[in-house]
Design a protein around this motif. Structure first.
Motif, short mmCIF file in Angstrom:
data_model
loop_
_atom_site.label_atom_id
_atom_site.label_comp_id
_atom_site.label_asym_id
_atom_site.label_seq_id
_atom_site.Cartn_x
_atom_site.Cartn_y
_atom_site.Cartn_z
N LYS A 2 0.83 -1.20 0.00
CA LYS A 2 0.00 0.00 0.00
C LYS A 2 0.87 1.25 0.00
N THR A 3 0.44 2.25 -0.75
CA THR A 3 1.12 3.54 -0.80
C THR A 3 0.25 4.60 -0.16
N ALA A 4 0.81 5.37 0.75
CA ALA A 4 0.11 6.49 1.37
C ALA A 4 0.66 7.79 0.80
N ILE A 5 -0.23 8.66 0.36
CA ILE A 5 0.17 10.01 -0.04
C ILE A 5 -0.29 10.95 1.07
N ALA A 16 -1.87 11.49 -6.74
CA ALA A 16 -2.96 10.58 -6.39
C ALA A 16 -3.82 10.26 -7.60
N ALA A 17 -4.11 11.28 -8.40
CA ALA A 17 -4.93 11.05 -9.59
C ALA A 17 -4.24 10.12 -10.58
N ARG A 18 -2.92 10.28 -10.71
CA ARG A 18 -2.17 9.42 -11.64
C ARG A 18 -2.05 7.98 -11.12
N LEU A 19 -2.01 7.81 -9.80
CA LEU A 19 -1.80 6.48 -9.23
C LEU A 19 -3.10 5.74 -8.92
N GLY A 21 -6.09 3.56 -9.10
CA GLY A 21 -6.36 2.43 -9.99
C GLY A 21 -5.12 1.70 -10.45
N LYS A 22 -3.93 2.26 -10.17
CA LYS A 22 -2.67 1.63 -10.58
C LYS A 22 -1.97 0.94 -9.41
N THR A 23 -2.30 1.36 -8.19
CA THR A 23 -1.68 0.80 -7.00
C THR A 23 -2.65 0.91 -5.84
N ASP A 24 -2.42 0.16 -4.79
CA ASP A 24 -3.24 0.21 -3.58
C ASP A 24 -2.90 1.51 -2.86
N LEU A 25 -3.86 2.43 -2.81
CA LEU A 25 -3.57 3.80 -2.44
C LEU A 25 -4.45 4.27 -1.28
N VAL A 26 -3.83 5.02 -0.36
CA VAL A 26 -4.57 5.71 0.69
C VAL A 26 -4.03 7.14 0.75
N ILE A 27 -4.92 8.10 0.90
CA ILE A 27 -4.50 9.50 0.97
C ILE A 27 -4.90 10.10 2.30
N ALA A 28 -4.13 11.09 2.73
CA ALA A 28 -4.38 11.75 4.01
C ALA A 28 -3.91 13.19 3.93
N GLY A 29 -4.56 14.04 4.69
CA GLY A 29 -4.16 15.44 4.75
C GLY A 29 -4.66 16.07 6.03
N ARG A 30 -4.10 17.19 6.37
CA ARG A 30 -4.52 17.88 7.59
C ARG A 30 -5.97 18.36 7.49
N ASN A 31 -6.42 18.69 6.29
CA ASN A 31 -7.82 19.02 6.06
C ASN A 31 -8.55 17.73 5.72
N ASP A 32 -9.11 17.10 6.73
CA ASP A 32 -9.69 15.77 6.52
C ASP A 32 -10.90 15.81 5.61
N ALA A 39 -10.55 11.63 -2.02
CA ALA A 39 -10.55 10.16 -2.05
C ALA A 39 -11.81 9.64 -2.72
N GLU A 40 -12.94 10.23 -2.40
CA GLU A 40 -14.20 9.79 -3.00
C GLU A 40 -14.21 10.03 -4.50
N SER A 41 -13.64 11.16 -4.93
CA SER A 41 -13.62 11.47 -6.36
C SER A 41 -12.73 10.52 -7.14
N LEU A 42 -11.69 9.99 -6.48
CA LEU A 42 -10.74 9.09 -7.14
C LEU A 42 -11.06 7.61 -6.89
N GLY A 43 -11.97 7.35 -5.98
CA GLY A 43 -12.29 5.97 -5.66
C GLY A 43 -11.20 5.26 -4.90
N VAL A 44 -10.51 6.01 -4.02
CA VAL A 44 -9.43 5.42 -3.22
C VAL A 44 -9.74 5.59 -1.74
#
Length: 206
Positions: A2-5, A16-19, A21-32, A39-44
């Motif tokens: 898994k890759t975290a951005i 995130a947009a480029r990755l 569907g290409k890899t197991d992805l999780v995203i996080a930011g200070r503005n949750d 994440a919802e827009s990218l399906g991740v």
């Protein structure tokens, strides 16, 4: 793996947009809220920063240098591959805080002593992520790191994100890559070339 951005600024969003569907992805930011929307827009997957780091084997610090250095001190990064994409810019963007004798990547490695830090993506403007993949397929992303397996895994991420890999050796190469990133910023902003540019090496046949 898994890759975290970590970070949802222009670079984090673009990568995130480029990755997605290409890899197991999780995203996080200070503005949750913004992270959840992205994440919802990218399906991740989306998670709080600490949970995203805990779940991932590769952690991309898509944040400014000062924030990356702060995150690097987290004990939960031990044993993980940490990708530093930053350039240590002065507040007015006129140059680097330091260069040649050390680098942001090496300072982050020192702070994250148990992690395997790899430098990548610091010479890429976020605008390039919005271009068609075939337009960026030969654009090099310079990769530097001391751990061979970590470099290989990050190199696969580079290819998955639609760019070419240019390996530059150990992490000490970041002392050269960060000034190169600054040159790209100067050309793009200071000299009016725009942000659809990137440095590349050309082989001239003898």
């Amino acid at each position: 793996m898994k890759t975290a951005i970590i970070g949802i600024g222009n670079m984090g969003k673009g990568l995130a947009a480029r990755l997605a569907g290409k890899t197991d992805l999780v995203i996080a930011g200070r503005n949750d809220t913004a992270a959840r929307s992205l994440a919802e827009s990218l399906g991740v997957e989306r998670a709080p920063i600490t949970e995203a780091i805990a779940a991932a084997g590769i952690v991309v610090l898509a944040v400014p240098y000062a924030s990356a250095l702060e995150i690097a001190a987290l004990p939960s990064l031990a044993g993980k591959i940490v990708v530093d994409i930053s350039n240590p810019l002065k507040p007015d963007f006129s140059g680097l805080l330091f260069g040649h004798e050390t680098s942001a990547a090496e300072k982050i490695q020192k702070a994250a002593a148990g992690a395997k830090v790899v430098k990548a993506f610091n010479t890429i403007f976020a605008e390039l992520f919005n271009a068609p993949r075939d337009a960026t397929a030969k654009v090099p992303v310079f990769v530097a790191g001391n751990d061979e397996d970590a470099v290989e895994r990050v190199s696969r991420l580079v290819v998955d994100s639609g760019f070419a890999v240019e390996k530059t050796g150990g992490l000490d190469a970041a002392t050269l890559l960060e000034p190169l990133g600054m040159l790209n910023i100067r050309l793009g902003y200071g000299l009016g070339r725009g942000t659809a540019i990137a440095p590349a090496w050309v082989n001239i046949a003898a």
